[in-house]
Scaffold this motif. Structure first.
Motif, PDB file in Angstrom:
ATOM      1  N   THR A   1      10.203  -5.846  -0.224  1.00 57.11           N
ATOM      2  CA  THR A   1      11.444  -6.658  -1.010  1.00 57.11           C
ATOM      3  C   THR A   1      12.969  -6.080  -0.206  1.00 57.11           C
ATOM      4  OG1 THR A   1      10.450  -6.533  -2.864  1.00 57.11           O
ATOM      5  CG2 THR A   1      12.931  -7.018  -2.966  1.00 57.11           C
TER       6      THR A   1
ATOM      7  N   MET B   1       9.750  -7.538  -9.706  1.00 61.07           N
ATOM      8  CA  MET B   1       9.943  -7.586  -8.173  1.00 61.07           C
ATOM      9  C   MET B   1       9.531  -8.697  -7.535  1.00 61.07           C
ATOM     10  SD  MET B   1      11.779  -5.114  -7.460  1.00 61.07           S
ATOM     11  CE  MET B   1      11.313  -4.678  -5.672  1.00 61.07           C
TER      12      MET B   1
ATOM     13  N   LEU C   1      11.286 -11.544  -5.076  1.00 62.48           N
ATOM     14  CA  LEU C   1      11.046 -12.180  -3.670  1.00 62.48           C
ATOM     15  C   LEU C   1      10.957 -13.420  -3.682  1.00 62.48           C
ATOM     16  CD1 LEU C   1       8.160  -9.693  -2.613  1.00 62.48           C
ATOM     17  CD2 LEU C   1      10.229 -10.250  -1.361  1.00 62.48           C
TER      18      LEU C   1
ATOM     19  N   ARG D   1      14.203 -15.140  -3.535  1.00 60.50           N
ATOM     20  CA  ARG D   1      14.856 -14.923  -2.027  1.00 60.50           C
ATOM     21  C   ARG D   1      14.113 -15.806  -1.162  1.00 60.50           C
ATOM     22  NH1 ARG D   1      15.762 -15.714   1.920  1.00 60.50           N
ATOM     23  NH2 ARG D   1      16.227 -14.327   3.751  1.00 60.50           N
TER      24      ARG D   1
END
Length: 204
Positions: free
Chosen positions: A21, A96, A100, A103
């Motif tokens: 990440t 998490m 991702l 993103r």
């Protein structure tokens, strides 16, 4: 499978996900610095274009993480530790993964902000698909979810620090919403009416 082996597997998997990440985020920053700047708000918006800003803040962040990576003085039973790993994994890995997913969905529109400033790109686009169709701030929601999960998994002073301060990321979200509202106007208002900020709505 012993508790020690489960503990090691969860820790290693969590570490790999964290480093992956970070690499993806830093790559996005590197690309973003090269793009033409657009609307800037706040006192530190211009800092976001400086490589020195990221070098200094990264050095401070990783320094704190390194020196704080000491196990908390807590003793728990094996059954309690197993429950901590299970609950921590249920928070950390989805959190998490959400970071991702968000993103990658942002693509070239990704660029970091601070609690004091935001900078958009020239020709910035309002992303409303993927996780942004569920929440307005899925990256930050993922980090807030993952932080207490990391504490339960790793039980260090560093993860305690991250878990305590993760909610402050909502200040960055507030700053970003001001910039996005100014940039996109009616389009942003319609998006806000359609998509909640932090907690997904139940579909009717």
């Amino acid at each position: 499978m012993t508790l020690e082996l489960v503990d090691r597997i969860v820790r290693v998997a969590g570490g790999l996900l964290a480093y992956t990440t970070l690499a993806v985020l830093f790559y996005g920053i590197w690309r973003g610095i090269k793009r033409q700047e657009g609307r800037t708000t706040g006192h530190t918006g211009v800092w976001l274009r400086s490589p020195w800003f990221y070098l200094i803040t990264s050095a401070l962040f990783f320094g704190v993480c390194y020196f704080g990576w000491e196990t908390l003085p807590l003793t728990v039973s094996q059954s309690t530790r197993l429950w901590m790993l299970a609950l921590g994994s249920l928070l950390y890995f989805p959190g998490m993964s959400l970071v991702l997913w968000a993103r990658f969905t942002l693509g070239d529109n990704y660029f970091p902000s601070t609690g004091l400033g935001v900078q958009l790109f020239a020709g910035h686009q309002l992303v409303t698909n993927g996780p942004f169709a569920i929440l307005r701030h899925p990256m930050y929601a993922g980090l807030i979810l993952a932080a207490p999960g990391s504490l339960l998994i790793y039980m260090t002073w560093t993860t305690l620090f991250l878990a305590c301060f993760a909610p402050l990321i909502t200040i960055r979200a507030y700053r970003e919403e001001i910039a996005l509202a100014a940039e996109f106007g009616v389009q942003w208002q319609a998006y806000c009416r359609r998509v909640p900020k932090w907690i997904p709505r139940r579909k009717k």
